[in-house]
Design a protein around this motif. Structure first.
Motif: not given
Lengths: 276, 313, 599
Positions: C100-107, C157-158, C164-165, C167-175
């Motif tokens: 859940l934390t990882a998901a929160a980070l990406a979003v 592997p991390s 985080a990466i 998240g960047i790839l998903m940012s177009p969804a918000f944009f």
């Protein structure tokens, strides 16, 4: 006697489109004066540039050349801050009474917004809103209600109240009654006249309807393809125009009188051959 | 139309160029001392230096890029640092496998999604509710969980289909179909959900258009208006979603190939990524970008055929 | 569409007193939405379990028990143990926190990049918008997993870097969401009004623009959380996370590796990942539904009627000679929350052959509904529950009968010309289609007839218009095309619904001339729906005045115009803007008498 004009538009040119090839000239060196307390009607068909002229005065259209001066001061290209200050003098009433009011704000909030922006205190604002509602003929308890609870005509009264809020010198009215039913139109026009008589505000009144323009204007300018083709006092321009386009415009608008409409139709068919 | 296609091809090539340049420099910047990583901490300084020279890593980065680019344009993407295999040949054989699976998925999803979306939009009621439930589930349940479930039921318990492996089409048609059935099913469900939802939405929107009433007033049958006019107007937005889905499917294939042990791009990608094999990773980035650009081009052209306004702008 | 908007949009003042959208309302309604409530509860439970993991875990998730590798569920290990003999339940609980934390980070990363850039690009436009849009298109063309693999190849592997990466790839969804919403809000009149009111940009964005995008952003966040969770489990599956940290993907991977030896292990991680992901998606959907509900207006409740079965006269009585259409006692309603809103309340209407009959009324009077009922093209939610419509010897309320005359003997001209042509087909193909499929002409005949019709309606270059798409022709020309389509079958009756309202007055006059000409040449009847008394005066022989679903007065135009008998009709004429009431021209200024400064 009329002194200096309140608003002076001089050889205004507005063009749209970024590239040189797709450039469209919406206004082609248009000149116009508006004096304090008078209504100048701007009439024309879609694409004539009448709305663009109103927007250029409000600073909402890109001016390519020419000037707009308010009380002798050039306001053609004002920086944002100066443009905001000008809000005290120039206001607007738009055509669409549904789109021009934010549906999530109460009438009270809508009306206090410009007051607060011009630095008026909270309690003074509330007092002023009460006066405004009374002035546009809305019940005093309207402030707590939301725009979607009102009819089109009532909404337009709210929009007029917002425009009046900070006692402007000039209101640009962009087709303010076109979206309203016939019976409502006349009442809103009478309200605008009443307000002008009381406050001495000047109107730039944009409309496609010659009858509406005639009813409210002291002087009228007719626009066609980005230019003013005829202008003069309201009675002359809207009854006995000299320009052929204005004549066609006048005769094209059907009137609810059987005999006179028949005559009009005849004179129009003699005026010009049909064009497709 | 020709101009429209040429412009799209141009835009696609620019995209490929930007991604390849970015990938090359980011990978090399981020990689650190590559020769040391390959040989491990026990190797002597001399052997590391020799390895660096052998891989051409001692040259300036710009020169390395130039060398890579000039051979890449000739079709030579270098050799893997670890296996020594030619990157281009190992990618081409695997790409055909992945593309077969993904294209198969795209076609099947497009057809099923259209049927479901149209039914949901026209019939509403129970069918609509079913499609809604399917789209939420299909959207939210990850494809690889569906894959695991399918393996569990159809391969392990029922034994109808093979759990793993891939049979090329040229070898045996039936075998090929059997080996790709489960991966395609696993990948399709999400895509069907997304596209069906879009088809339904744009069908409903098109059905409410005023010209529908006018066409019907001309005496045309409901069926004719629906299939000839409404569906065609709804196809544009659905195609856009399909294009996005295709990109997603390529990503999904990486995981799915792991589950079904399919020797496609996904397997190579995971191996290359795990070992830090930069030439192979670069080759994969290039290959996948080219596939995406090609598919988008095809969909753009279809859009142009469907919608006259697209052609102009 | 004026009337249709009214049917759905007219609201009485009392009804809507508190319908204005506000946040607490949406939240409260979300709690009443079953799917929304269920998913919310589930997510809260999962999150609480994750936060308080150390307190509720039955075992240490990392403790390896080599004696109990792949143990089946029992009293100690409720869900059994994994391939290394670790307690599965404890690993799932501990993994929840990580996942859940990882998901929160990406979003969070996606929102932090996408929302501000979307706001700036949408509000100010210009080069920033162009650049941002280009980057967004680039990001969207990249398959996310491939980028993550490339990053992993050099950074190792991390889970956190991957997320985080991602998240960047998903940012177009918000944009894209924010950009589109702000762009449309930016052109809203109320935003322009706020600008003219002298508000600062920051105040406008905060009060007017953010309000418009807040809801969609929340919905998008829930949906992206769902996607992220799936992707993140997938990454774990590919061995992207630290194997030392427990995560749901990791548990699943381990289970899959042992699927032949201990098949039941796969169930729990699959279920938890799928359920959480579905819960986020359902929450997003429920939010979207509830937010959407605030903006849709309720149907107007005018006359309430109980829903009765249609009491239509079963047998048709022959029409009197000279009468082409007879509407009798027609009542139309729309079901709403409290029964039925009646929009047409028992009207009688007769149209004689060869006449032009005006149906005049203000918006919401039911005149368009009447026109649609005659065509048999009412919206599917409408109910005709009384009355009859008889055209010659045809019962127009009989669905199969009406489809036999529609497009043959009855035709339709709509109000808004451009939106009544299918944008995907040329003008020509839309003219040909009914000629071929309804009138059974050959292709050659149909083309010839279409060109002839286009010339007939006064289009100077029929060939060119024939091959044009609707967006390539002007509104006036489109209306001529629609008239051509309507008269193609030589109909007996033309239903024209505000045919000139959307047109400029000069074009309106030409279109009225054309209609008059066609009517006189072919002797067809026209039912002309309008709100404009001038149009009635220009073209109609008869007129019916409609008000709130009823016809209050009907008769020849001379009678109605010269001696209106009903109060409402007199009111209509009375509200006309007085032509003679011109304002006195101000005294001419000494310097100039004209308002143009220079010419």
């Amino acid at each position: 006697m009329m002194g200096e004009p309140l608003l002076r538009i001089n050889d205004l040119v507005v063009e749209f489109g970024r590239s040189r090839w797709s450039r469209f000239r919406a206004l082609d060196s248009v000149s116009l004066d508006i004096h304090p307390g008078e209504t100048v009607g701007l009439v024309g068909e879609s694409g004539s540039g009448k709305t663009t002229l109103g927007r250029a005065v409000l600073g909402l259209a890109p001016v390519t050349a020419g000037t707009v001066a308010f009380e002798g001061r050039d306001i053609t290209r004002l920086p944002r801050r100066a443009r905001r200050e000008l809000a005290n003098d120039i206001q607007v009433v738009f055509q669409d009474p549904y789109g021009s009011l934010s549906s999530t704000m109460s009438v009270q909030e809508i009306l206090t917004e410009p007051l607060r922006a011009s630095g008026i205190g909270r309690s003074d604002s509330i007092q002023r809103v009460r006066t405004l509602l009374d002035q546009v003929g809305l019940p005093a308890n309207s402030g707590q209600r939301y725009p979607n609870e009102f009819s089109g005509g009532q909404r337009q009264r709210i929009a007029i109240a917002r425009a009046l809020a900070i006692r402007p010198r000039l209101i640009v009215c962009d087709e303010p009654v076109s979206a309203l039913d016939l019976s409502t139109q006349a009442r809103v026009l009478d309200l605008l006249r009443q307000i002008q008589d009381d406050t001495g505000v000047a109107y730039l009144f944009v409309s496609h309807d010659l009858a509406v323009v005639r009813h409210l204007s002291h002087r009228v300018a007719v626009m066609y393809r980005g230019q003013i083709v005829e202008s003069g006092n309201a009675s002359t321009v809207t009854r006995t125009p000299s320009n052929p386009y204005t004549q066609r415009l006048l005769l094209s608008s059907p009137i609810p009188d059987l005999n006179r409409q028949r005559e009009r139709r005849m004179s129009r068919s003699m005026l010009q051959p049909q064009s497709a | 139309m020709t101009l429209f296609v040429l412009r799209r091809i141009g835009a696609g090539l620019v995209l490929v160029a930007v991604i390849v340049v970015l990938a090359f420099f980011l990978l090399h910047f981020a990689a650190g001392d590559i020769a040391r990583t390959i040989l491990g901490p026990t190797a002597s300084v001399e052997t590391v230096t020799a390895k660096r020279a052998a891989l051409g890593l001692d040259k300036p980065l710009l020169e390395q890029f130039w060398l890579w680019l000039s051979s890449a344009t000739g079709g030579d993407l270098g050799r893997s640092w670890f296996t020594g295999q030619e990157v281009s040949s190992s990618i081409v054989t695997r790409a055909t496998v992945t593309v077969t699976v993904v294209i198969g998925t795209t076609l099947i999803s497009a057809i099923l999604a259209t049927v479901l979306g149209v039914l949901a939009a026209v019939r509403r009621g129970v069918v609509d509710a079913g499609v809604q439930v399917l789209s939420v589930l299909g959207f939210a349940i990850p494809g690889f969980i569906i894959a695991i479930f399918l393996v569990d039921v159809f391969a392990l318990r029922l034994g109808w289909l093979p759990a793993t492996g891939y049979v090329p089409f040229s070898q045996s048609i039936v075998g090929s179909l059997r080996s790709t059935a489960l991966p395609i099913a696993a990948l399709s469900i999400g895509a069907i959900a997304a596209v069906a939802q879009q088809v339904r939405g744009s069908m409903i929107e098109a059905l409410e258009a005023e010209w529908v009433r006018t066409l019907r007033s001309r005496g045309l049958s409901t069926r004719r208006v629906l299939f000839r006019h409404v569906l065609r107007n709804a196809a544009g937005p659905a195609l856009s979603i399909l294009a996005l889905q295709f990109v997603g499917l390529l990503g999904g294939a990486v995981v799915i190939e792991q589950i079904f042990a399919i020797p496609g791009l996904g397997q190579v990608s995971v191996q290359a990524a795990a070992s830090g094999d930069i030439p192979l990773v670069l080759g994969l980035v290039l290959a996948i970008t080219l596939i995406v650009v090609a598919v988008n081009l095809i969909i753009d052209i279809l859009q142009g055929v469907l919608n006259p306004k697209v052609r102009v702008s | 569409m004026k009337d249709a908007r009214l049917v759905t949009g007219h609201v009485s003042t009392v009804d809507q007193a508190h319908a204005a959208s506000s946040r607490p309302r949406v939240f409260r309604r979300l709690l009443r939405n079953p799917a929304g409530l269920a998913s919310l509860i589930f997510l809260v439970v999962i999150s609480l379990a994750a936060v308080f993991a150390p307190l509720i875990m039955p075992h240490d998730p990392a403790t390896i028990d080599i004696h109990a590798v792949l143990a089946s569920p029992d009293a100690t290990h409720w869900l059994g143990t994994d391939g290394s003999g670790r307690d599965v339940l404890s690993r799932l609980i501990a993994g929840g926190l990580v996942s859940l934390t990882a998901a929160a980070l990406a979003v969070g990363v996606a929102a932090a990049i996408g929302i501000p850039s979307g706001l700036i690009a949408g509000y100010y436009g210009g080069f920033f918008a162009d650049g941002a849009t280009w980057i967004v298109n680039l990001l969207m063309a990249l398959p996310g997993i491939v980028v993550l693999l490339a990053v992993r190849s050099v950074l190792g592997p991390s889970l956190w870097i991957s997320m985080a990466i991602f998240g960047i790839l998903m940012s177009p969804a918000f944009f894209r969401l924010v950009y589109a919403a702000v762009r449309s809000a930016r052109s809203e009149l109320f935003v322009e009004a706020a600008m003219v009111s002298g508000l600062r940009d920051s105040a406008i964005i905060a009060r007017h623009v953010l309000g418009a995008v807040r809801g969609p952003i929340i919905v998008q966040t829930a949906i992206l959380a769902s996607i992220t969770l799936a992707i993140q489990a997938g990454l774990g599956f590919l061995g992207f996370d630290d194997s030392t940290v427990p995560s749901w993907g990791g548990v699943l991977t381990d289970a899959f590796a042992n699927i032949y030896r201990q098949p039941q292990l796969i169930i729990w991680p699959s279920i938890i990942i799928a359920l959480t992901s579905v819960a986020f998606a359902l929450l997003g959907n429920a939010l979207r539904d509830e937010l959407g509900r605030t903006t849709t207006r309720r149907r107007g409740a005018k006359g309430q009627v109980e829903q009765t079965s249609v009491t239509r006269s079963a047998s048709l009585t022959p029409l009197e000679p000279g009468v082409l259409l007879r509407v009798a006692g027609l009542r139309i309603g729309y079901p709403n929350s409290d029964g039925m809103a009646e929009v047409v309340r028992g009207i009688d209407l007769e149209i004689t052959r060869g006449s032009v009959h005006g149906l005049i009324g203000e918006s919401g009077s039911g005149k368009t509904q009447t026109a649609w009922a005659i065509l048999g093209l009412l919206p599917s939610t409408a109910r005709v529950f009384a009355g009859s419509i008889q055209f010659d010897d045809v019962d127009l309320l009989d669905r199969s009968a009406v489809s036999g005359v529609r497009g043959r003997r009855i035709a339709y001209i709509p109000q808004e010309p451009i939106s009544n042509l299918d944008p995907s087909f040329t003008v020509g193909s839309q003219l040909i289609e009914p000629l071929r499929s309804v009138l059974r002409m050959s292709k050659r005949q149909a083309i010839a007839r279409s060109l002839e019709l286009l010339a007939r309606v006064g289009i100077s270059d029929p060939e060119r218009t024939f091959h044009s798409y609707p967006h390539e022709i002007s509104g006036g020309m489109a209306q001529r095309v629609l008239i051509a389509g309507a008269v193609a079958s030589n109909p007996d009756l033309l239903i024209a619904d505000e045919p000139t309202t959307a047109l400029d007055v000069t074009v309106q006059a030409e279109v009225l001339d054309l209609l008059r000409e066609i009517q006189q040449d072919s002797g067809l009847s026209i039912l002309l729906v309008t709100h404009n008394l001038g149009v009635v005066a220009d073209i109609c022989d008869h007129v019916s005045v409609m008000k709130t679903g009823q016809i209050v007065e009907t008769g020849p135009v001379e009678q109605i115009f010269n001696h209106p008998s009903h109060e409402y009709t007199r009111e209509l004429f009375g509200s006309l803007i007085d032509e003679d009431d011109v304002r006195p021209t101000p005294e001419p200024s000494p310097s100039r008498s004209d308002l143009a400064v220079t010419r």
